[in-house]
Design an enzyme around this catalytic site. Structure first.
Site, PDB file in Angstrom:
ATOM      1  N   CYS A 111       5.194 -19.402   3.581  1.00 27.83           N
ATOM      2  CA  CYS A 111       6.220 -20.131   2.833  1.00 27.83           C
ATOM      3  C   CYS A 111       6.409 -19.489   1.469  1.00 27.83           C
ATOM      4  O   CYS A 111       5.485 -19.474   0.639  1.00 27.83           O
ATOM      5  CB  CYS A 111       5.811 -21.595   2.713  1.00 27.83           C
ATOM      6  SG  CYS A 111       6.666 -22.522   1.436  1.00 27.83           S
ATOM      7  N   CYS A 159       5.821 -21.784  -1.546  1.00 30.27           N
ATOM      8  CA  CYS A 159       4.395 -22.131  -1.634  1.00 30.27           C
ATOM      9  C   CYS A 159       3.626 -21.026  -2.340  1.00 30.27           C
ATOM     10  O   CYS A 159       2.763 -21.289  -3.190  1.00 30.27           O
ATOM     11  CB  CYS A 159       3.811 -22.354  -0.236  1.00 30.27           C
ATOM     12  SG  CYS A 159       4.616 -23.661   0.713  1.00 30.27           S
TER      13      CYS A 159
END
Length: 301
Positions: A218, A221
């Site tokens: 991600c 993230c």
């Protein structure tokens, strides 16, 4: 933010020299105005450091080019056998490999970040492969399907777990922290039992638990994780930081579903065994503001 159900693989690499770009995954919801001055970037400025990297091969090296010092931990490999041996020797450590080329200006720009990281991340191994050095390195690049440089691949236990190209220094720093985080104060959680144990441990001391829930690949993230690491060190007396990757196993994914997490990163705020709030997004200022708010600090949005 990245929506879990729409998380897609990265497109195939192209043949040209890569340039740093912003991934579409970096687009995230900013529900609050910026609360604090951005934290100083982890990566050291490139000025006065680029001269350390000699990307040319030995036969064509410029006589006055300053070489990498002998004590640098970035190991240059010259063949498939050396590469495989280095991965095997690292065992379960994270291995970061930069695939570069002598003609690539962006390879030269990125290398100082590799050097800086090698000095500060003792639990991570760093390798450099010059793809145009000789036929053996070209063969290695073909085997690893490297078509664009600089290209960064991440390995654990000889298995490639992540790869990126066209990134900047900040993103590389974030990647190394995210995939090789064995040295920070962030507690790594691998199943629901780990979460319950952590909550139980801090019921009596009433510490705020900030649980960072994300996915392995991600972009947002990775982007926000250096901030999480910094905060875990600065606030260790009052806040416990933890992380879980939802796609690590079935238990983690079920935990995400039970917590109704549909976008990542999601930060769950837990105190005295109860979830008292959450923040969805990768904004540094907003995250810090939310943590302060749940610490009882008056915050004006």
């Amino acid at each position: 933010m990245a929506t879990i159900t729409n998380f897609v693989a990265k497109p195939p690499l192209s043949l040209s020299d890569s340039t740093p770009k912003t991934s579409s995954l970096y687009r995230h919801h900013r529900s609050f105005s910026s609360l604090v001055t951005k934290l100083r970037p982890l990566a050291t400025k490139l000025e006065a450091k680029q001269a350390r990297f000699n990307l040319t091969t030995k036969a064509t090296a410029a006589p006055k080019t300053k070489k990498v010092q002998s004590d640098e931990r970035v190991v240059r490999v010259h063949s498939i056998s050396e590469f495989d041996e280095a991965l095997q020797s690292a065992k379960n450590k994270l291995v970061v490999v930069e695939f570069a080329a002598s003609h690539s200006a962006n390879s030269k720009k990125m290398y100082p970040f590799m050097v800086d990281l090698s000095r500060t991340c003792a639990d991570v191994e760093f390798l450099l492969v010059m793809g145009d050095e000789n036929e053996k390195t070209r063969e290695l690049c073909r085997r690893e399907k490297i078509e664009k440089v600089p290209h960064f691949s991440f390995y654990k236990s000889t298995v490639k777990i992540h790869e990126e190209e066209g990134i900047d220094g900040d993103r590389l720093v974030g990647d190394v922290l995210y995939y090789g985080d064995n040295h920070s104060a962030v507690v790594q959680l691998h199943n629901r039992e780990d979460v319950e144990k952590l909550i139980q441990e801090h019921k009596e001391d009433h510490k705020l638990i900030v649980l960072d829930v994300g996915l392995k690949h991600c972009g947002p993230c990775v982007k926000v994780y250096p901030t999480v690491v910094k905060l875990s060190r600065k606030m260790e007396d009052t806040v416990v930081f933890a992380r879980m990757n939802g796609d690590e196993n079935e238990s983690c994914m079920q935990f995400l579903k039970d917590m109704e997490v549909v976008e990542v990163p999601t930060f769950l705020f837990i105190r005295d065994g109860e979830i008292c709030g959450r923040y969805v997004g990768s904004g540094k200022g907003e995250l810090i503001g939310e943590i302060l708010r749940y610490q009882g600090v008056r915050v004006t949005y």
